[in-house]
Design a protein around this motif. Structure first.
Motif, mmCIF file in Angstrom:
data_model
loop_
_atom_site.group_PDB
_atom_site.id
_atom_site.type_symbol
_atom_site.label_atom_id
_atom_site.label_comp_id
_atom_site.label_asym_id
_atom_site.label_seq_id
_atom_site.Cartn_x
_atom_site.Cartn_y
_atom_site.Cartn_z
ATOM 1 N N ASP A 147 2.658 -6.453 10.768
ATOM 2 C CA ASP A 147 3.479 -5.322 11.175
ATOM 3 C C ASP A 147 2.998 -4.844 12.537
ATOM 4 O O ASP A 147 1.895 -4.308 12.643
ATOM 5 N N ASP A 148 3.784 -5.080 13.564
ATOM 6 C CA ASP A 148 3.430 -4.633 14.923
ATOM 7 C C ASP A 148 2.357 -5.493 15.594
ATOM 8 O O ASP A 148 1.603 -4.991 16.435
ATOM 9 N N HIS A 149 2.262 -6.756 15.249
ATOM 10 C CA HIS A 149 1.251 -7.590 15.913
ATOM 11 C C HIS A 149 1.801 -8.147 17.230
ATOM 12 O O HIS A 149 2.722 -8.961 17.235
ATOM 13 N N LEU B 225 12.233 -3.119 15.094
ATOM 14 C CA LEU B 225 11.765 -2.057 14.207
ATOM 15 C C LEU B 225 11.574 -2.677 12.824
ATOM 16 O O LEU B 225 12.307 -3.593 12.446
ATOM 17 N N SER B 226 10.632 -2.126 12.079
ATOM 18 C CA SER B 226 10.210 -2.766 10.833
ATOM 19 C C SER B 226 11.323 -3.095 9.849
ATOM 20 O O SER B 226 11.624 -4.262 9.585
ATOM 21 N N GLY B 227 11.926 -2.061 9.238
ATOM 22 C CA GLY B 227 12.923 -2.306 8.189
ATOM 23 C C GLY B 227 14.041 -3.221 8.677
ATOM 24 O O GLY B 227 14.347 -4.237 8.048
ATOM 25 N N HIS C 181 -0.275 -1.824 11.970
ATOM 26 C CA HIS C 181 0.580 -0.657 12.223
ATOM 27 C C HIS C 181 -0.261 0.595 12.532
ATOM 28 O O HIS C 181 -1.393 0.707 12.079
ATOM 29 N N ARG C 182 0.343 1.490 13.283
ATOM 30 C CA ARG C 182 -0.255 2.796 13.537
ATOM 31 C C ARG C 182 -0.754 3.387 12.216
ATOM 32 O O ARG C 182 -0.049 3.273 11.207
ATOM 33 N N SER C 183 -1.918 3.983 12.090
ATOM 34 C CA SER C 183 -2.780 4.408 13.158
ATOM 35 C C SER C 183 -4.019 3.516 13.300
ATOM 36 O O SER C 183 -5.108 4.011 13.560
ATOM 37 N N SER D 163 5.375 -11.627 13.392
ATOM 38 C CA SER D 163 5.268 -10.173 13.265
ATOM 39 C C SER D 163 6.677 -9.616 13.143
ATOM 40 O O SER D 163 7.641 -10.271 13.544
ATOM 41 N N ASP D 164 6.805 -8.397 12.609
ATOM 42 C CA ASP D 164 8.155 -7.836 12.496
ATOM 43 C C ASP D 164 8.733 -7.473 13.868
ATOM 44 O O ASP D 164 9.923 -7.272 14.004
ATOM 45 N N GLN D 165 7.903 -7.378 14.849
ATOM 46 C CA GLN D 165 8.304 -7.232 16.260
ATOM 47 C C GLN D 165 7.060 -7.285 17.124
ATOM 48 O O GLN D 165 5.939 -7.261 16.606
HETATM 49 C C1 SGN Z 1 5.877 5.520 11.736
HETATM 50 C C2 SGN Z 1 5.002 5.757 12.968
HETATM 51 C C3 SGN Z 1 5.753 5.422 14.239
HETATM 52 C C4 SGN Z 1 6.433 4.076 14.148
HETATM 53 C C5 SGN Z 1 7.306 4.038 12.918
HETATM 54 C C6 SGN Z 1 8.082 2.766 12.707
HETATM 55 N N1 SGN Z 1 4.562 7.120 13.029
HETATM 56 O O1 SGN Z 1 6.875 6.498 11.643
HETATM 57 O O2 SGN Z 1 4.866 5.465 15.324
HETATM 58 O O3 SGN Z 1 7.198 3.816 15.282
HETATM 59 O O4 SGN Z 1 6.465 4.243 11.790
HETATM 60 O O5 SGN Z 1 7.229 1.665 12.633
HETATM 61 S S1 SGN Z 1 3.376 7.622 12.080
HETATM 62 O O6 SGN Z 1 3.029 8.959 12.537
HETATM 63 O O7 SGN Z 1 3.845 7.630 10.702
HETATM 64 O O8 SGN Z 1 2.263 6.688 12.218
HETATM 65 S S2 SGN Z 1 7.730 0.391 11.867
HETATM 66 O O9 SGN Z 1 6.910 -0.723 12.316
HETATM 67 O O10 SGN Z 1 7.535 0.640 10.452
HETATM 68 O O11 SGN Z 1 9.119 0.219 12.204
#
Ligand code: SGN
Ligand code: CA
Length: 530
Positions: free
Chosen positions: A38-40, A77-79, A198-200, A362-364
């Motif tokens: 996810d996000d790589h 975007l993920s989904g 993925h964040r964070s 990666s998903d993107q």
């Molecule tokens: C969460 C993140 C965003 C991120 C989306 C979508 N915020 O909402 O920074 O863009 O996911 O990411 S967070 O405060 O929750 O970390 S996705 O990869 O799932 O599409």
């Protein structure tokens, strides 16, 4: 190509392969292990880019198969990306256009359902993010929502459970357990979807500090001023202004004291979100246990103390944020790469390397500070692209594949690898001819993109566009109406919007026509609105 022809082609590959794996030809339908992060970013895979870090296990997959050098998504975007992958169709066709309002319609035709009907065993493990329960899987064991890094909650066939440990390790454990317990008489397709990075960007304890001695080079466009690009300026995914020193970069101590650069209250710095990620028993069950928390604090406390002391601001704070971001992110990837190695070892130990296709993607893509950004969403190169490497049965080193490929191609590819028919309404193309070393003359010469999630977090405006080998044209719409045109040969960093410049009329008209052609071909209703 039918199944026997495919096996013949791959048999030829396997016998021609000169590598360290066994040279036996596959004896039945191919298994598929589809690994998706996810996000790589491709920037942090050394098979693609050597500036930042080494990923030997992902690189090995590429070395024993193919590296796609022009791999893209349909909606960054993920989904939506997952829905494109599962259906082989663009977002407007599969119905999941954005994360905020989407619920995937699991009653529609999907890759796992077609595989199941074709006699395959199917499993989905890890991040799902499509809201509705997975359909078409013999076994599913998914993370809730985005998933958590520590002691995450899973839903196994409808039943919620907390597993102790680090998400990437646990997700692999579950996947390997499933491979062990499956019916060994049947071919299988495993979807192994990591939450990371993925964040964070929370590293495994053993990887904390792994990059502390590294000073990452600033991307050339780090100080982009967005001149000529309105949508590029309007986003809220800037490391400087939107990356949060507490939530993203973990600069909150137990008392919650922190120097906030603008002296805003802590709440504005995502402290509650961050503490939710750490404290056991808060809001959601699980999070860090006492041992994990102690190791985490032992690493972060001195960094936090230093951060409070230095009271950085301006350029120094901006560059400090970038270094911390990169350190966390790359540390998270270390665990991903290690776990890809575990999957490879399992396949090797169980004699599966000769009859299994291993896909890593990666998903993107993701911004590693290019244009001053983190996150994704834009049709600009860093997030429109996504890494894609495919290890071939027998480990045939095929090298680079440069054709335009997109995540709507994965479903037809896997169907063809399984020797199954590809339904007419699938919009992607099977990559199998490319994986057999062919370069079909009629391969697509342009790509279509459409992003929908606005108004929403990060404020990236809705846009669609077309990319050809040399040019990229995009239209940002909804509350703005802005076109951007880039010459990727002259301006690969996409800093200079050529749209409307004298002398570009003919080129613009050609690209507009191509964009329209793709919208009609893919039957995107937006074509009616232009
Ligand atoms: C969460 C993140 C965003 C991120 C989306 C979508 N915020 O909402 O920074 O863009 O996911 O990411 S967070 O405060 O929750 O970390 S996705 O990869 O799932 O599409
Ligand atoms: Ca993602």
């Amino acid at each position: 190509m039918d199944k026997s022809q495919l096996l013949l082609a791959l048999t030829g590959m396997a016998s021609a392969a000169a590598c360290n794996t066994s040279q036996k030809a596959p004896e039945g339908p191919l298994n598929v292990v589809y690994i998706m992060c996810d996000d790589h970013s491709y920037q942090t895979i050394s098979a693609y880019d050597r500036r930042f870090m080494e990923t030997p296990n992902i690189d090995r997959l590429a070395a024993e198969g193919a590296r796609f050098t022009n791999s893209f998504v349909a909606n960054s975007l993920s989904g939506p990306s997952r829905a494109c992958m599962l259906t082989g169709k663009h977002s407007h066709k599969n119905g999941f256009t954005n994360n905020e309002h989407g619920i995937f319609d699991g009653s529609q035709q999907t890759l796992p359902k077609l595989l199941q009907a074709g006699g395959y065993q199917t499993a989905m493990v890890g991040k799902w993010h499509l809201v509705s329960d997975p359909t078409g899987f013999d076994y599913w064991d998914i993370l809730t929502g985005q998933g958590d890094y520590y002691n995450p909650v899973f839903i196994r066939g409808g039943e919620k459970l907390v597993r102790q440990g680090y998400s990437t390790d646990i997700t692999t454990d579950v996947a390997l357990d499933w491979m062990d317990s499956r019916d060994k008489e049947k071919p299988f397709c495993l979807f192994l979807h990591y939450k990371a990075p993925h964040r964070s960007w929370m590293p495994d304890l053993q990887d904390l500090g792994a990059f502390d001695d590294v000073t990452f080079p600033l991307p050339e466009t780090f100080y982009d001023d967005y001149a000529t690009r309105q949508a590029a300026a309007l986003q809220e995914m800037s490391i400087l202004s939107d990356m949060n020193v507490v939530y993203d970069l973990k600069m909150a101590d137990k008392e919650g004291e922190i120097h906030t650069p603008e002296n805003l209250p802590l709440e504005n710095y995502g402290r509650d979100l961050y503490r939710r990620d750490l404290a056991p028993g808060e809001l959601v069950p699980g999070r860090m246990n006492a041992e994990q928390q102690a190791a985490w604090d032992a690493y972060y406390d001195p960094l936090i103390a230093q951060f409070k002391k230095e009271r950085l601001s301006g350029k120094a704070l901006y560059e400090w944020k970038y270094q911390r971001y990169m350190r966390d992110y790359c540390s998270v990837i270390r665990s991903v790469d290690r776990n890809v190695g575990r999957v490879y070892k399992y396949l090797a130990d169980n004699g599966l390397l000769d009859n299994t296709l291993v896909i890593y993607t990666s998903d993107q893509g993701f911004y590693m500070g290019e244009h001053g950004y983190f996150d994704k969403r834009f049709m600009y190169e860093e997030s429109f692209r996504t890494p894609l490497v495919v290890r071939l049965p027998g480990g045939k080193p095929l090298g680079d594949i440069g054709e335009f490929v997109q995540n709507i191609d994965y479903a037809p590819t896997i169907l063809e690898a399984a020797g199954l028919d590809i339904p007419e309404d699938i919009q992607g193309q099977s990559l199998m001819p490319l994986l057999e070393g062919k370069h079909p003359k009629d391969w697509r010469k342009s790509l279509y993109y459409h992003y929908y999630e606005y108004p929403a977090e990060h404020s990236v405006r809705r846009h669609y566009g077309v990319r050809t080998e040399r040019y990229s044209l995009m239209h940002f719409y909804n509350d703005i109406d802005e076109w951007e045109l880039f010459d990727l040969q002259e301006d690969p960093m996409q800093l200079h919007n050529l749209y409307g410049e004298p002398g570009t009329e003919e080129l613009t008209a050609e690209l507009m026509a191509e964009l329209k052609r793709l919208q009609v071909q893919y039957d995107d209703p937006i074509s009616e609105m232009n």
